[in-house]
Design a protein around this motif. Sequence first.
Motif, short mmCIF file in Angstrom:
data_model
loop_
_atom_site.label_atom_id
_atom_site.label_comp_id
_atom_site.label_asym_id
_atom_site.label_seq_id
_atom_site.Cartn_x
_atom_site.Cartn_y
_atom_site.Cartn_z
N PRO A 147 1.99 -5.30 4.12
CA PRO A 147 0.63 -5.56 3.63
C PRO A 147 0.39 -5.02 2.22
O PRO A 147 -0.28 -5.67 1.40
CB PRO A 147 -0.26 -4.86 4.66
CG PRO A 147 0.52 -4.97 5.93
CD PRO A 147 1.96 -4.75 5.50
N CYS A 199 -0.57 -7.32 -0.98
CA CYS A 199 -1.75 -6.99 -1.78
C CYS A 199 -1.42 -6.99 -3.27
O CYS A 199 -2.17 -7.52 -4.09
CB CYS A 199 -2.30 -5.63 -1.36
SG CYS A 199 -3.78 -5.10 -2.26
N ASN A 227 -4.62 -9.22 3.67
CA ASN A 227 -4.01 -8.08 2.98
C ASN A 227 -4.68 -7.74 1.64
O ASN A 227 -4.13 -6.96 0.86
CB ASN A 227 -2.53 -8.37 2.73
CG ASN A 227 -1.78 -8.64 4.02
OD1 ASN A 227 -1.49 -7.73 4.79
ND2 ASN A 227 -1.47 -9.91 4.28
N ALA A 266 -5.16 -3.97 1.26
CA ALA A 266 -4.18 -3.11 1.92
C ALA A 266 -3.78 -1.96 1.00
O ALA A 266 -3.41 -2.17 -0.16
CB ALA A 266 -2.95 -3.92 2.30
#
Length: 572
Positions: free
Chosen positions: A325, A329, A351, A354
Amino acid sequence: MSPDKKLRSSDWFGKSGKDGFIYRAWMKNQGFPPDEFEGKPVIGICNTWSELTPCNAHFRELAESVKRGIWEAGGLPLEFPVMSLGETLIRPTAMLYRNLASMDVEESIRANPLDGVVLMCGCDKTTPALVMGACSVDIPAIVVSGGPMLTGKFRGEDIGTTDVWRFAAEHKVGDLSTEAFREAEGAMCRSAGHCAVMGTASTMASMAESLGISLPGNAAIPAVDARRKVLAHRSGRRIVEMVEKDLTLSEILSREAFLNAIKINAAIGGSTNFIVHLTAIARRIGVPLALEDFDTYGSQVPLLVNLKPSGEYHMEDFYYAGGLPAVICELQDHLSQEPVTANGKTLVDNNRDAPCYDRDVIASIEEPFQREAGITVVRGNLCPDGAVIKTSAASQELLRHRGPAVVFETIEDYHARVDDPELEVTPDSVLVLKHVGPRGYPGMAEVGNMTLPKKILRQGVDDMVRISDGRMSGTAYGTAFLHVSPESYAGGTLALVENGDMIEVDVENKRLHLEVSEQELQRRRTQWNPPPHDYERGYVRLYIDHVQQAHLGADMDFLAGGSGSAVRRESH
């Protein structure tokens, strides 16, 4: 589920008369009450548990967590086994049986009263095999990976599968005693789970998450962490919802989803095996994907993850740092926001915020570990249909090189001569291994990262240019050009290379060239014959006759696409 669409399982359990009696009565010998067969979604748990597949040996327990989630969401879980492929024991190579396992999965799903399926994947080939088979049926499906093992500990050092090659080289030249070698052997695999590095198994778990066919967080939770069971439980809940919404694999696996996966794989320094497996999955689901796509969309992506074999850390560290994640991101501005994932949201939405907890493990996109570190596709007269190199695992000074070929005709020839003191080889030589491609091995074994000759290792050299039509373990490293296509057994130019031929490699210009005239190659071709195979029957014969080349995913020519979920004949 739309009101006009009935459950697939109702063609079995919803029948009246003799057929319905048989379907329900025999299932009831397992203690199911009658209402379990009254309109509940039937969810198959496709389990690759096997004590012969150590990576997946904890799957019976993990399947119980999946079942709890399915029961909780109102479904009926039914667990079933399929062929399990373990890298460490199976001979001659698990890749030979990937397509067979995918056929097992496909036919098991289609032939049985299943409305959705949970794919329990772990060791390298189990993930692509299960996903390929499920794609060819195309009912709702979700992946639950088994997770990586805990980091190995040896004499104060963190170790993982990548270190096997280092230990073997040190042992070969006498720098590591047999006693220490055996001690390391007992210290590396200290928990359930697959390889603790960004090898093929972790790459495949990451592939499932980046394609959107698993829940967020699937890739990196350690196998023995209780949160792996939580993810399995939640996946059991979610597959019931996916059946109710009729969210099938073809709804998730768009071309944009595949391109997202290519970019993410580059950012994590994923295995070159990713190319063969993702291509095969795309061909099963009917999405156009070419070798050039891996170059176009992946070769310019920065390396954001500092994991072995390309870096320093292990999968356990990756999870604690934020896992996949956090990588997604960082990449969100470079990813398509269109494809839906298994939880109904997009990859970017899942995400977007994240966190990253350790920049030594996961870099920002502004300050990556390498600017361009994806898998690069090269071409030339040696590989007109392409070859690949994982630049993040290669020695930068060898990415542009010219040297004489040292040729090994087969893997047996390599083992017989590589450590011969009389072998004519220097650090500038290019090691060439033939007949280890899809048809030539058969099975396209992970032997492309050839161990260097002992006489070279004793000079303190730890890398040379290596070229083959085989694959490389995702846990390995080195300047290895792999998947040369067409392969030597099929009459590719690789089959015609002779000792002393000069070979030029130029990764920046994506070139792999044999400095031999076309006239001379034609002369050699007229004198060449493929080495004989002694496989005259069974699956291996079928494989040799029908397997496609590496750039097409090494799937069987008759398995592209799918037959859907319909069963054409009644059983009674």
